[in-house]
Design an enzyme around this catalytic site. Sequence first.
Site, PDB file in Angstrom:
ATOM      1  N   HIS A 101       0.832  -1.191   0.000  1.00 43.20           N
ATOM      2  CA  HIS A 101       0.000   0.000   0.000  1.00 43.20           C
ATOM      3  C   HIS A 101       0.870   1.245   0.000  1.00 43.20           C
ATOM      4  O   HIS A 101       2.099   1.167  -0.073  1.00 43.20           O
ATOM      5  CB  HIS A 101      -1.009  -0.016   1.154  1.00 43.20           C
ATOM      6  CG  HIS A 101      -0.393  -0.035   2.522  1.00 43.20           C
ATOM      7  ND1 HIS A 101       0.427   0.952   2.980  1.00 43.20           N
ATOM      8  CD2 HIS A 101      -0.484  -0.943   3.530  1.00 43.20           C
ATOM      9  CE1 HIS A 101       0.813   0.670   4.208  1.00 43.20           C
ATOM     10  NE2 HIS A 101       0.277  -0.485   4.561  1.00 43.20           N
ATOM     11  N   CYS A 138       0.578  -9.105  23.124  1.00 41.64           N
ATOM     12  CA  CYS A 138      -0.349  -8.760  22.043  1.00 41.64           C
ATOM     13  C   CYS A 138       0.025  -9.608  20.834  1.00 41.64           C
ATOM     14  O   CYS A 138       1.157  -9.530  20.341  1.00 41.64           O
ATOM     15  CB  CYS A 138      -0.261  -7.279  21.678  1.00 41.64           C
ATOM     16  SG  CYS A 138      -1.206  -6.908  20.176  1.00 41.64           S
ATOM     17  N   CYS A 155       0.934  -7.396  17.701  1.00 40.29           N
ATOM     18  CA  CYS A 155       2.279  -6.793  17.682  1.00 40.29           C
ATOM     19  C   CYS A 155       3.370  -7.835  17.874  1.00 40.29           C
ATOM     20  O   CYS A 155       4.545  -7.523  17.694  1.00 40.29           O
ATOM     21  CB  CYS A 155       2.439  -5.766  18.799  1.00 40.29           C
ATOM     22  SG  CYS A 155       1.228  -4.481  18.805  1.00 40.29           S
ATOM     23  N   LYS A 174      -6.419   7.872  10.240  1.00 34.62           N
ATOM     24  CA  LYS A 174      -5.288   6.952  10.259  1.00 34.62           C
ATOM     25  C   LYS A 174      -5.423   5.970   9.088  1.00 34.62           C
ATOM     26  O   LYS A 174      -6.515   5.526   8.777  1.00 34.62           O
ATOM     27  CB  LYS A 174      -5.275   6.195  11.590  1.00 34.62           C
ATOM     28  CG  LYS A 174      -3.951   5.518  11.805  1.00 34.62           C
ATOM     29  CD  LYS A 174      -3.832   4.897  13.180  1.00 34.62           C
ATOM     30  CE  LYS A 174      -2.530   4.125  13.216  1.00 34.62           C
ATOM     31  NZ  LYS A 174      -2.489   2.968  14.000  1.00 34.62           N
ATOM     32  N   LYS A 177      -4.528  -0.819   7.029  1.00 42.10           N
ATOM     33  CA  LYS A 177      -4.337  -1.761   5.936  1.00 42.10           C
ATOM     34  C   LYS A 177      -5.654  -2.386   5.511  1.00 42.10           C
ATOM     35  O   LYS A 177      -5.786  -2.890   4.421  1.00 42.10           O
ATOM     36  CB  LYS A 177      -3.364  -2.858   6.369  1.00 42.10           C
ATOM     37  CG  LYS A 177      -1.977  -2.320   6.557  1.00 42.10           C
ATOM     38  CD  LYS A 177      -1.057  -3.351   7.150  1.00 42.10           C
ATOM     39  CE  LYS A 177       0.180  -2.647   7.685  1.00 42.10           C
ATOM     40  NZ  LYS A 177       1.078  -3.489   8.384  1.00 42.10           N
TER      41      LYS A 177
END
Length: 644
Positions: free
Chosen positions: A19, A127, A130, A296, A299
């Site tokens: 992207h 997480c 992440c 923001k 994706k």
Amino acid sequence: MSKTFYLTTPIYYINSVPHLGHAYTTIVADAMARYHRLAGDRVWLLTGTDEHGDKIAQAAAKAGVSPQALADQNSAAFRDAWRRLGTTQDDFIRTTEARHRTVVQAILQKLWDAGEIYLGKYGGHYCYGCERFYTEKEIVDGKCPDHQTPLTFIEEENYFFKMSKYQGWLIDYITARPDLIRPERYRNEILGFLRDPLQDLSISRPKRRLTWGIPLPFDDQYVTYVWFDALINYFSALGWPDGERFHTFWPVVQHVIGKDILKPHAVYWPCMLKAAGLDIYQHLNVHGYWTLGGGKMSKSIGNVVEAFALSDKYGGDAFRYFVMREMTFGLDADFSEEAFVGRLNADLANDLGNLVARATTLIVNYQREAGPPADAGPEEAAIREAAATARGAVEAAMEEFAFQRALAALWEFIGAVNRYVDANQPWALAKDPAQRPRLDRVLVTLADTLRYLGVMLTAFLPDAATKIRAAIGHTAAPRLADAEIGGLDRLPAVQKLSGLFPRVDTKAAGGDQPAAATGGKAAQPSSPGGPAESAGPATINDFRRIDLRVAEVVAAEALPKSKKLLKLTVSLGQEQRTILAGIAQHYAPADLVGKKVVVVANLEPAKLMGLESQGMVLAGSTDDDGALAVLVLDRDLPAGAKVR
Ligand code: MSP
């Protein structure tokens, strides 16, 4: 003497399609590599894909395919994207390749043998998105600060790299090198982070939880943590530990990354290199984040891909130009089709495209076999000077990855040449046979400026630069050293080149206004080289339509909900107005009260943050570092006085 230059992009996660964010990183790296090749340096540009870890395993499971199949398919999508954009990487590494796996295992073994790694127990909030544990301090409302998803408490034995012992060394290393991490804001961020104690780094994941990774060479029950694996690509791709390529390029390595992956690159990576006895990178060049329409960029949003597709719609060079010109390297920027088309029309079609079309047409129409041109006069000296200044500015800007500044400098030059044409009026000179030598001098100078631009634009607009060079018969490989005016003394054979960047009809493009015309906020220069959008120069009547007045700021207050706006109450003598000015990041309210400023008094009112702004305060600002200054009076005049 030629230098060596090694630049890397991050390796991209293959759980997402390429992207705009990825494209930006790759484009700036490509422009930098091309620029160094132009300067005669020996260059190596590396990119690739990051293919292990939880993220990929989960995406593959969701798609019902094996992680390797997903990796093969999506890594190819990145290769295709870069082919489409025409970027010039010398190598493309995949972390699932054997050449990478063997190096990761060798480094792990080396650190294990050196006692840099130990087996420890760790309990923490993890997480999955992440792929890391969060400390109590980082957790927001019990959730991941990045994903806002609940964290999972995990307790397990893992292998740890003794990163904490390098904390003091790292602080000293960064402190001693002001431009190691740049721009400076990111260096400060890391030095701030390093004020708290640094933890050891968990570098393994137990196989019962994750199998998609590189097995630890000293314990096959574990795979390598994806960041420890991924960072090593930067030298595994060079063929560490041997080989000419590694020895040539590793000592001069520089990375380009986005700000979201600052910590692994500015903290883990130098400590890993230090422990492994390898040189630390020369510079870590950190760029900001693209947002789409102010929000923001995620994706999962389809329009991310559409933004990238604008390069197909309007051309790769226009796309490159827009992203490099619009984003101040290091700061965030917003992407919109309107802004894109605004710059395309103003800077590329109007300033550059018109110059090339004008210059080639004038040369073709007026050239003839004849005597020598007149000597260069002061006008030509000014052009030569402007070219040298622009080249100096480009060299300085590229040294700091300030692409926007490099382009602004080149557009200053393009503006100067357009003004040179207007001032010298070759079409008028052509009517007077006595002016023939002078006309020839102007034409030679124009050919020379095209030659200069054909070289200087190579890194930024590679296709357009090639076309410009071809139009003036410059067939040799472009070299930065040739980018000077004054080298040509006769006209080369020239071909007309029009439509280099066709103008886009803003209505057809779906935008109602180009970016340069945004109203209601403090002045922001859009195109340094010329008028932003109008077809020609502004007439005196155009200027008279703008009612500029001296205004006294009688009150100023911050708006709690806005980081950018200040609410000003200004007096125009007979009347008071409310003006919302986008200057809060540059002035405290108290700094402004009592000042006499200049306002646009007949601007259509605009609603901002629910309040009506009844005018605009004039301010100067620079695109590159975002400095801003409000215009004030040199001597006192009463509020309401006209400015003309
Ligand atoms: N795989 C890691 C990097 C490992 S490097 C040893 C990774 N990959 S990524 O695909 O998620 O991101 C790669 C790059 O794209 C990063 O530099 C990131 O900053 C950049 N971008 C992703 N989204 C972006 C924006 N919206 N804007 C600008 N760049 C952003 O992280």
